[in-house]
Design a protein around this motif. Structure first.
Motif, PDB file in Angstrom:
ATOM      1  N   ALA A  28     -17.589 -18.384  -9.871  1.00  0.00           N
ATOM      2  CA  ALA A  28     -18.252 -18.760 -11.148  1.00  0.00           C
ATOM      3  C   ALA A  28     -17.570 -18.485 -12.020  1.00  0.00           C
ATOM      4  O   ALA A  28     -17.509 -19.164 -12.880  1.00  0.00           O
ATOM      5  N   LEU A  29     -17.569 -16.813 -12.367  1.00  0.00           N
ATOM      6  CA  LEU A  29     -16.940 -16.581 -13.764  1.00  0.00           C
ATOM      7  C   LEU A  29     -15.327 -17.176 -14.067  1.00  0.00           C
ATOM      8  O   LEU A  29     -14.900 -17.106 -15.290  1.00  0.00           O
ATOM      9  N   HIS A  30     -14.744 -17.423 -12.657  1.00  0.00           N
ATOM     10  CA  HIS A  30     -13.695 -17.669 -13.050  1.00  0.00           C
ATOM     11  C   HIS A  30     -13.266 -19.342 -12.815  1.00  0.00           C
ATOM     12  O   HIS A  30     -12.271 -20.231 -12.366  1.00  0.00           O
ATOM     13  N   THR A  31     -14.519 -20.386 -13.075  1.00  0.00           N
ATOM     14  CA  THR A  31     -14.508 -21.657 -13.521  1.00  0.00           C
ATOM     15  C   THR A  31     -13.643 -22.109 -13.917  1.00  0.00           C
ATOM     16  O   THR A  31     -12.661 -23.863 -13.667  1.00  0.00           O
ATOM     17  N   VAL A  32     -13.196 -21.906 -14.973  1.00  0.00           N
ATOM     18  CA  VAL A  32     -11.921 -22.494 -15.758  1.00  0.00           C
ATOM     19  C   VAL A  32     -10.502 -23.000 -15.236  1.00  0.00           C
ATOM     20  O   VAL A  32      -9.973 -23.330 -14.692  1.00  0.00           O
ATOM     21  N   PRO A  33     -10.254 -21.164 -14.826  1.00  0.00           N
ATOM     22  CA  PRO A  33      -8.694 -21.335 -14.169  1.00  0.00           C
ATOM     23  C   PRO A  33      -8.703 -22.303 -13.045  1.00  0.00           C
ATOM     24  O   PRO A  33      -7.881 -22.585 -12.329  1.00  0.00           O
ATOM     25  N   LEU A  34     -10.025 -22.291 -12.129  1.00  0.00           N
ATOM     26  CA  LEU A  34      -9.610 -22.982 -10.948  1.00  0.00           C
ATOM     27  C   LEU A  34      -9.956 -24.737 -11.013  1.00  0.00           C
ATOM     28  O   LEU A  34      -9.005 -24.740 -10.407  1.00  0.00           O
ATOM     29  N   THR A  35     -10.788 -25.337 -12.012  1.00  0.00           N
ATOM     30  CA  THR A  35     -10.903 -26.499 -12.261  1.00  0.00           C
ATOM     31  C   THR A  35      -9.165 -26.696 -13.020  1.00  0.00           C
ATOM     32  O   THR A  35      -9.501 -27.632 -12.036  1.00  0.00           O
ATOM     33  N   VAL A  36      -8.949 -26.238 -13.742  1.00  0.00           N
ATOM     34  CA  VAL A  36      -7.398 -26.835 -14.780  1.00  0.00           C
ATOM     35  C   VAL A  36      -6.887 -26.386 -13.428  1.00  0.00           C
ATOM     36  O   VAL A  36      -5.251 -27.514 -13.305  1.00  0.00           O
ATOM     37  N   THR A  37      -6.547 -25.701 -12.731  1.00  0.00           N
ATOM     38  CA  THR A  37      -4.751 -25.304 -12.019  1.00  0.00           C
ATOM     39  C   THR A  37      -5.128 -26.382 -10.821  1.00  0.00           C
ATOM     40  O   THR A  37      -4.378 -27.102 -10.397  1.00  0.00           O
ATOM     41  N   ASP A  38      -6.837 -26.860 -10.591  1.00  0.00           N
ATOM     42  CA  ASP A  38      -6.888 -27.451  -9.612  1.00  0.00           C
ATOM     43  C   ASP A  38      -6.268 -29.013 -10.239  1.00  0.00           C
ATOM     44  O   ASP A  38      -5.635 -30.151  -9.401  1.00  0.00           O
ATOM     45  N   ALA A  39      -7.019 -29.199 -11.430  1.00  0.00           N
ATOM     46  CA  ALA A  39      -7.004 -31.255 -11.671  1.00  0.00           C
ATOM     47  C   ALA A  39      -4.984 -30.866 -12.224  1.00  0.00           C
ATOM     48  O   ALA A  39      -4.500 -31.931 -11.646  1.00  0.00           O
ATOM     49  N   LEU A  40      -4.217 -29.626 -12.223  1.00  0.00           N
ATOM     50  CA  LEU A  40      -2.983 -29.832 -12.801  1.00  0.00           C
ATOM     51  C   LEU A  40      -1.937 -30.142 -11.185  1.00  0.00           C
ATOM     52  O   LEU A  40      -1.430 -31.278 -11.501  1.00  0.00           O
ATOM     53  N   ALA A  41      -2.846 -29.342 -10.329  1.00  0.00           N
ATOM     54  CA  ALA A  41      -1.537 -29.582  -8.702  1.00  0.00           C
ATOM     55  C   ALA A  41      -2.155 -31.639  -8.453  1.00  0.00           C
ATOM     56  O   ALA A  41      -1.494 -31.549  -7.695  1.00  0.00           O
ATOM     57  N   ARG A  42      -3.020 -31.875  -9.182  1.00  0.00           N
ATOM     58  CA  ARG A  42      -3.750 -33.086  -8.444  1.00  0.00           C
ATOM     59  C   ARG A  42      -2.968 -34.340  -9.247  1.00  0.00           C
ATOM     60  O   ARG A  42      -2.718 -35.141  -8.597  1.00  0.00           O
ATOM     61  N   ARG A  43      -2.744 -33.757 -10.839  1.00  0.00           N
ATOM     62  CA  ARG A  43      -2.439 -34.962 -11.905  1.00  0.00           C
ATOM     63  C   ARG A  43      -1.211 -34.857 -12.562  1.00  0.00           C
ATOM     64  O   ARG A  43      -1.080 -35.530 -12.752  1.00  0.00           O
ATOM     65  N   GLY A  44      -0.431 -33.342 -11.729  1.00  0.00           N
ATOM     66  CA  GLY A  44       0.618 -33.106 -12.333  1.00  0.00           C
ATOM     67  C   GLY A  44       0.488 -32.292 -13.651  1.00  0.00           C
ATOM     68  O   GLY A  44      -0.520 -31.878 -14.744  1.00  0.00           O
ATOM     69  N   LEU A  45       1.657 -31.272 -13.727  1.00  0.00           N
ATOM     70  CA  LEU A  45       1.798 -30.299 -14.966  1.00  0.00           C
ATOM     71  C   LEU A  45       1.077 -30.942 -16.531  1.00  0.00           C
ATOM     72  O   LEU A  45       1.310 -30.131 -17.080  1.00  0.00           O
ATOM     73  N   ASP A  46       2.121 -31.715 -16.669  1.00  0.00           N
ATOM     74  CA  ASP A  46       1.647 -32.556 -17.909  1.00  0.00           C
ATOM     75  C   ASP A  46       0.173 -33.068 -18.102  1.00  0.00           C
ATOM     76  O   ASP A  46      -0.101 -34.244 -19.073  1.00  0.00           O
ATOM     77  N   PHE A  47      -0.895 -33.037 -17.167  1.00  0.00           N
ATOM     78  CA  PHE A  47      -1.915 -34.046 -17.305  1.00  0.00           C
ATOM     79  C   PHE A  47      -3.102 -33.283 -18.932  1.00  0.00           C
ATOM     80  O   PHE A  47      -3.918 -34.471 -19.439  1.00  0.00           O
ATOM     81  N   TYR A  48      -2.727 -31.916 -19.562  1.00  0.00           N
ATOM     82  CA  TYR A  48      -2.872 -31.276 -20.314  1.00  0.00           C
ATOM     83  C   TYR A  48      -2.714 -32.152 -21.430  1.00  0.00           C
ATOM     84  O   TYR A  48      -3.375 -31.754 -23.072  1.00  0.00           O
ATOM     85  N   GLY A  49      -1.418 -32.308 -21.530  1.00  0.00           N
ATOM     86  CA  GLY A  49      -0.624 -32.083 -23.046  1.00  0.00           C
ATOM     87  C   GLY A  49       1.494 -32.383 -22.161  1.00  0.00           C
ATOM     88  O   GLY A  49       1.267 -31.439 -20.984  1.00  0.00           O
ATOM     89  N   GLY A  50       1.422 -32.620 -23.124  1.00  0.00           N
ATOM     90  CA  GLY A  50       3.393 -32.803 -22.704  1.00  0.00           C
ATOM     91  C   GLY A  50       3.807 -31.070 -22.551  1.00  0.00           C
ATOM     92  O   GLY A  50       5.290 -31.187 -21.827  1.00  0.00           O
ATOM     93  N   GLU A  51       3.499 -30.077 -23.044  1.00  0.00           N
ATOM     94  CA  GLU A  51       4.332 -28.757 -23.051  1.00  0.00           C
ATOM     95  C   GLU A  51       4.244 -28.107 -22.320  1.00  0.00           C
ATOM     96  O   GLU A  51       2.506 -28.433 -21.452  1.00  0.00           O
ATOM     97  N   ALA A  52       5.107 -27.799 -21.127  1.00  0.00           N
ATOM     98  CA  ALA A  52       4.331 -26.432 -19.423  1.00  0.00           C
ATOM     99  C   ALA A  52       3.711 -25.963 -19.812  1.00  0.00           C
ATOM    100  O   ALA A  52       3.500 -24.566 -20.626  1.00  0.00           O
ATOM    101  N   PRO A  53       2.809 -25.677 -18.993  1.00  0.00           N
ATOM    102  CA  PRO A  53       1.972 -24.526 -18.662  1.00  0.00           C
ATOM    103  C   PRO A  53       2.540 -23.777 -18.853  1.00  0.00           C
ATOM    104  O   PRO A  53       3.621 -22.979 -17.466  1.00  0.00           O
TER     105      PRO A  53
END
Length: 290
Positions: A28-53
């Motif tokens: 619960a407290l880590h919902t943001v890093p859990l969901t964001v890293t899941d999206a990066l793994a599914r959609r690619g490291l450029d999903f949120y922007g062009g600069e490398a996370p």
């Protein structure tokens, strides 16, 4: 606590191998890093922007905290002590890492903002106070508005793009995931529910992230301005909450802006209860006297 204890990497797999168990230990407290890293793994490291996370793990023999930075969004931190926040600020400042702000648990974000201001002379402004809620006993709002819920499909793509752009504007996010990429990802995941009137006109949406570590997060919830106050958002939110619970999800979560009493009241009536307070800070210019 030394700045060198913060181990930084651009490698998602390396980050998850180090921090994955830590993040899953408090989903619960880590919902943001859990969901964001899941999206990066599914959609690619450029999903949120062009600069490398950039990913970070605070490890002094035991993983104590984590950092997630997906520009143009500000870095997100897990819970930090003031010393840990200062070490992270020192590490990023020494690297010359551009940092536009910070989000995380309220006291941790405040500690990092203060440390960043000390080390860089950058002015820090509190931009949003948030509250994380967890669903307990679901209560469907009554009376329900006329209409029904349905999962958004490919035919709704242009509508989702427009509404995502409007949502980002209304909430003052300024920057966000490309609305087209966001719409495509959510349609592919079945992650958007629309509430539509009896004649089939969509009037509200509620999204939910894919399940990871036994949790999902309801986001976004949006109703166009001219259609608000009719119960559509509550109906859509209750439906995605019901569906997640029926699917066996353990933790159903959402964030609210504490400056919006309407949404906070609505979610509590549905059955969401407070978990913790978070904050978003923005950095700009130079602090006076710096």
């Amino acid at each position: 606590m030394r700045p060198e204890n913060w181990q930084l990497t651009h490698d998602l797999d390396e980050f998850l191998s180090r921090a994955g168990d830590f993040l899953r230990s408090r989903p619960a407290l880590h919902t943001v890093p859990l969901t964001v890293t899941d999206a990066l793994a599914r959609r690619g490291l450029d999903f949120y922007g062009g600069e490398a996370p950039l990913f970070g793990v605070l490890d002094d023999g035991t993983v104590r905290a984590a950092l997630l930075h997906t520009p143009p969004f500000p870095p997100h931190v897990t819970a930090l002590t003031p010393r840990e926040a200062d070490a992270l600020a020192t590490r990023l400042a020494d690297l010359g890492r551009p940092v536009s702000g910070v989000s995380g648990p309220r006291e941790s974000a405040e500690a990092f903002a203060a440390a960043w201001q000390r080390h860089t002379g950058t002015a820090a402004t509190l931009r949003q106070r948030q509250r994380l809620y967890r669903l307990t006993e679901l209560t469907v709002p009554q009376p329900a508005p006329a209409g029904r819920a349905r999962i958004a499909g490919t035919g709704d793509r242009e509508l989702l793009i427009r509404w995502k752009d409007a949502f980002d504007t209304d909430t003052g996010h300024g920057v966000g995931t490309d609305p087209a990429a966001w719409a495509d990802a959510r349609i592919a995941d079945g992650g958007i529910t629309l509430w539509e009137t009896p004649d089939g006109a969509p009037v509200s949406l509620a999204g939910v992230t894919p399940e990871t570590a036994g949790q999902v997060r309801v986001a976004p919830v949006y109703t166009p301005a001219g259609l608000r106050g009719r119960g559509y958002a509550g109906a859509a939110t209750a439906e995605v909450s019901r569906a997640a619970r029926a699917a066996g999800v353990q933790e159903i979560l959402l964030f609210t802006d504490l400056a919006n009493p309407t949404s906070n009241g609505l979610y509590q009536r549905i059955g969401y209860r407070p978990v913790a307070d978070f904050a978003v800070w923005g950095f700009s210019g130079r602090a006076t006297g710096a």
